[in-house]
Motif scaffolding. Structure first.
Motif, short mmCIF file in Angstrom:
data_model
loop_
_atom_site.label_atom_id
_atom_site.label_comp_id
_atom_site.label_asym_id
_atom_site.label_seq_id
_atom_site.Cartn_x
_atom_site.Cartn_y
_atom_site.Cartn_z
N VAL A 34 -3.38 -3.06 4.60
CA VAL A 34 -3.61 -4.08 3.58
C VAL A 34 -3.61 -5.44 4.28
CG1 VAL A 34 -2.75 -5.15 1.47
CG2 VAL A 34 -2.41 -2.72 1.84
N THR A 88 -8.21 -3.58 1.41
CA THR A 88 -7.36 -2.39 1.52
C THR A 88 -8.18 -1.25 2.13
OG1 THR A 88 -7.91 -1.82 -0.79
CG2 THR A 88 -5.89 -3.05 -0.40
N VAL A 147 -2.96 4.64 1.32
CA VAL A 147 -3.46 3.36 1.83
C VAL A 147 -2.93 3.13 3.24
CG1 VAL A 147 -3.59 0.88 1.42
CG2 VAL A 147 -3.53 2.46 -0.52
N VAL A 164 -2.16 0.36 -4.69
CA VAL A 164 -1.76 -0.89 -4.06
C VAL A 164 -1.08 -1.73 -5.13
CG1 VAL A 164 -2.49 -2.98 -2.85
CG2 VAL A 164 -3.68 -0.82 -2.43
N SER A 220 -8.17 2.92 3.15
CA SER A 220 -7.52 4.16 2.72
C SER A 220 -7.98 5.35 3.54
CB SER A 220 -7.85 4.41 1.24
OG SER A 220 -7.48 5.71 0.84
N GLY A 256 0.83 -1.19 0.00
CA GLY A 256 0.00 0.00 0.00
C GLY A 256 0.87 1.25 0.00
#
Length: 218
Positions: free
Chosen positions: A164, A175, A161, A120, A177, A114
């Motif tokens: 993950v 993921t 990000v 990603v 963010s 990330g």
């Protein structure tokens, strides 16, 4: 009263820095010097089989290191482990990473990185990799998929990000963010990633593309 307060604080600090049985190591088992050169490492994660250490850095690189070689006899073993590590440029500082778990009982040689730019990167992490490009790209991308969290370079968020993580049961990566979204992406067409062959019958590189499908965005 002031003295007893200070003593209490000292006791709490001691409880915080010592392990449960009061014993902790004086020296680290392994130190990997300047693993990202003069840039700061921002994250680290161990492969499920403990063989590989992945680190993300402010230098916009993901580093794959066989850290166990640093335990070999000799003063320069740690330096050699760093020098032998694989560096993959991700285009932006890497602030979180996660190794894929298993796929139908087989280890899946992918690590997700990330990045600060909201991307990603899915990276082939096998040390027996024969291809020229470790960063995996979507098989095909239409304009409608760009707004659905996938673009021509892979998984995409609007801001950096933060985390993950892979499912332990399926090739699905979640993921999170700073744009306020969590996205679940299914990664498919993994035979090409698992293959030991570098090229297919037409001479095309097998390792470069996988399918990426956003199955949920929250």
């Amino acid at each position: 009263a002031k003295g007893s307060f200070i003593d209490t604080m000292d006791d709490e600090i001691d409880d915080f820095v010592t392990s449960g049985n009061g014993l902790y190591p004086d020296d680290p088992a392994v130190t990997l010097p300047q693993i990202h050169g003069h840039s700061n490492p921002l994250c680290c994660v161990l492969h499920p089989d403990d063989s590989t250490l992945a680190t993300g850095g402010a230098d916009s690189c993901l580093n794959l290191c066989r850290w166990g070689s640093a335990l070999a006899p000799g003063d320069e073993s740690s330096v050699k482990a760093v020098n032998d590590a694989i560096n993959i440029s991700c285009g932006a500082p890497v602030i979180c990473a996660s190794f894929a778990q298993v796929n139908q009982g087989r280890g899946l040689p992918i690590v997700a990185a990330g990045c600060m730019d909201g991307s990603v990167r899915l990276v082939h992490c096998g040390f027996d990799f024969c291809g020229s490009e470790r960063i995996l790209k979507p098989e095909s991308v239409g304009s409608e998929r760009v707004v659905n969290g996938i673009n021509e370079r892979g998984i995409r968020h609007g801001k950096y990000v933060k985390n993950v993580v892979w499912s332990p049961n399926a090739p699905i990566v979640a993921t999170a963010s700073a744009d306020g979204t969590v996205q679940l992406t299914k990664v498919g067409n993994l035979d090409c990633v698992m293959s030991d062959d570098d090229d297919d019958d037409d001479g095309n590189n097998n390792h470069g593309t996988v399918s990426m499908e956003v199955i949920q965005s929250m």
